[in-house]
Design a protein around this motif. Structure first.
Motif, PDB file in Angstrom:
ATOM      1  N   LYS A 179      33.021 -22.514  47.353  1.00  0.00           N
ATOM      2  CA  LYS A 179      32.773 -23.761  46.619  1.00  0.00           C
ATOM      3  C   LYS A 179      31.910 -23.517  45.381  1.00  0.00           C
ATOM      4  O   LYS A 179      32.222 -23.999  44.296  1.00  0.00           O
ATOM      5  N   SER A 180      30.836 -22.773  45.558  1.00  0.00           N
ATOM      6  CA  SER A 180      29.932 -22.543  44.430  1.00  0.00           C
ATOM      7  C   SER A 180      30.603 -21.666  43.364  1.00  0.00           C
ATOM      8  O   SER A 180      30.470 -21.933  42.163  1.00  0.00           O
ATOM      9  N   ALA A 181      31.354 -20.675  43.810  1.00  0.00           N
ATOM     10  CA  ALA A 181      32.074 -19.807  42.863  1.00  0.00           C
ATOM     11  C   ALA A 181      33.093 -20.623  42.070  1.00  0.00           C
ATOM     12  O   ALA A 181      33.322 -20.376  40.880  1.00  0.00           O
ATOM     13  N   VAL A 237      29.712 -32.158  42.370  1.00  0.00           N
ATOM     14  CA  VAL A 237      28.753 -32.169  43.474  1.00  0.00           C
ATOM     15  C   VAL A 237      29.101 -31.066  44.477  1.00  0.00           C
ATOM     16  O   VAL A 237      30.204 -31.023  45.022  1.00  0.00           O
ATOM     17  N   ASP A 238      28.169 -30.158  44.642  1.00  0.00           N
ATOM     18  CA  ASP A 238      28.336 -29.031  45.564  1.00  0.00           C
ATOM     19  C   ASP A 238      27.691 -29.433  46.894  1.00  0.00           C
ATOM     20  O   ASP A 238      26.472 -29.440  47.019  1.00  0.00           O
ATOM     21  N   LEU A 239      28.520 -29.816  47.858  1.00  0.00           N
ATOM     22  CA  LEU A 239      27.999 -30.276  49.143  1.00  0.00           C
ATOM     23  C   LEU A 239      27.773 -29.087  50.079  1.00  0.00           C
ATOM     24  O   LEU A 239      28.441 -28.064  49.957  1.00  0.00           O
ATOM     25  N   ALA A 249      25.895 -22.383  39.712  1.00  0.00           N
ATOM     26  CA  ALA A 249      25.732 -22.529  41.163  1.00  0.00           C
ATOM     27  C   ALA A 249      25.498 -21.169  41.802  1.00  0.00           C
ATOM     28  O   ALA A 249      26.147 -20.189  41.461  1.00  0.00           O
ATOM     29  N   ARG A 250      24.566 -21.124  42.728  1.00  0.00           N
ATOM     30  CA  ARG A 250      24.264 -19.863  43.402  1.00  0.00           C
ATOM     31  C   ARG A 250      25.333 -19.557  44.446  1.00  0.00           C
ATOM     32  O   ARG A 250      25.609 -20.364  45.320  1.00  0.00           O
ATOM     33  N   THR A 251      25.931 -18.378  44.345  1.00  0.00           N
ATOM     34  CA  THR A 251      26.919 -17.967  45.340  1.00  0.00           C
ATOM     35  C   THR A 251      26.259 -16.941  46.252  1.00  0.00           C
ATOM     36  O   THR A 251      25.276 -16.305  45.888  1.00  0.00           O
ATOM     37  N   LYS A 299      24.260 -20.741  53.008  1.00  0.00           N
ATOM     38  CA  LYS A 299      23.186 -20.688  52.012  1.00  0.00           C
ATOM     39  C   LYS A 299      22.916 -22.042  51.359  1.00  0.00           C
ATOM     40  O   LYS A 299      21.763 -22.391  51.143  1.00  0.00           O
ATOM     41  N   THR A 300      23.977 -22.804  51.042  1.00  0.00           N
ATOM     42  CA  THR A 300      23.778 -24.084  50.376  1.00  0.00           C
ATOM     43  C   THR A 300      23.410 -25.154  51.396  1.00  0.00           C
ATOM     44  O   THR A 300      24.259 -25.735  52.032  1.00  0.00           O
ATOM     45  N   ARG A 301      22.102 -25.374  51.596  1.00  0.00           N
ATOM     46  CA  ARG A 301      21.676 -26.397  52.540  1.00  0.00           C
ATOM     47  C   ARG A 301      21.407 -27.703  51.813  1.00  0.00           C
ATOM     48  O   ARG A 301      21.076 -28.694  52.422  1.00  0.00           O
TER      49      ARG A 301
HETATM   50 MG    MG Z   1      27.697 -22.673  47.971  1.00  0.00          MG
END
Ligand code: MG
Ligand code: GDP
Length: 205
Positions: A28-30, A69-71, A41-43, A49-51
């Motif tokens: 998602k982040s990538a 929006v990165d959920l 976005a941090r991958t 990792k994405t909390r």
């Molecule tokens: Mg992510």
């Protein structure tokens, strides 16, 4: 724009939002970085990792501003992850503009959903359950099959057929590594944003 853990940290109502839903580590982040062509976005190779809910404000012609929006991902090894996802998702998606009774206050936040699925794992129960969860709430996700670069020509045709069967709709194959499918995805996102703004009455004269 901001990171948050609660509904109070989410963007203001009224601006269209496109949200990334999918298992942890699906890309998602990538995908967000590939779409905006900038490493915002941090991958991470470590799942879960994405909390936080990360919100990006996108300004690009020919649309007005919208939010990406990165959920947080679901289906990560930890058992509570699913419950956490549902709690957060219920709050998040309750903000959407949908047909309502006339007595209710209308909150004008169009929310479009990109459901990201790993090309190598068609038919995971967590993904199917999430698609059902979204459709039960009248969200028709755009199904995006990620990491398509990991499959051979032969495997990919089989996998894409399988995804289309399972989800009952066309899917879009993308790779954040090779850039395949990204222009196409971007075009679909932009036309969704344009259509949501066109169908709403102008907020100012
Ligand atoms: Mg992510
Ligand atoms: N080969 C390949 N790897 C990818 C792709 N997208 C993401 N990844 C890798 O998969 C891992 C998880 O990606 P990330 O975007 O952090 O997943 P998220 O948890 O869904 O946000 C990272 O190591 C990424 O580099 C892709 O399209 N192709």
């Amino acid at each position: 724009m901001r990171s948050g853990t609660g509904a109070g940290d989410l963007p203001d109502a009224g601006v269209p939002e496109l949200s990334m839903v999918g298992r942890s580590n699906v890309g998602k982040s990538a995908l967000i970085n590939g779409l905006v062509k900038h490493p915002v976005a941090r991958t991470s190779a470590t799942p879960g990792k994405t909390r936080l809910v990360n919100v990006y404000r996108v300004v690009t012609p020919p649309t007005g501003p919208f939010y990406l929006v990165d959920l947080p991902g679901y289906g990560y090894a930890r058992k509570e992850a699913r419950a956490e996802f549902e709690t957060m998702a219920r709050l998040y998606f309750a903000r959407a503009a949908r047909p309502r009774t006339t007595s209710e206050v209308i909150r004008e936040t169009p929310i479009g959903v990109l459901l990201a699925l790993d090309a190598r794992h068609p038919g995971m129960e967590a993904d199917l359950a999430t698609a059902r969860w979204l459709r039960d709430r009248q969200f028709e996700p755009l199904v995006v099959v990620t990491k398509i670069d990991k499959l051979s020509r032969n495997e990919r045709a089989k996998a894409l057929d399988r995804f289309e069967q399972l989800f009952g709709q066309p899917v879009l194959a993308v790779s954040a590594v090779t850039g395949e499918g990204m222009e196409d995805l971007w075009r679909q996102m932009v036309s969704w944003v344009v259509s949501t703004t066109a169908s709403r009455p102008p907020s100012r004269p």
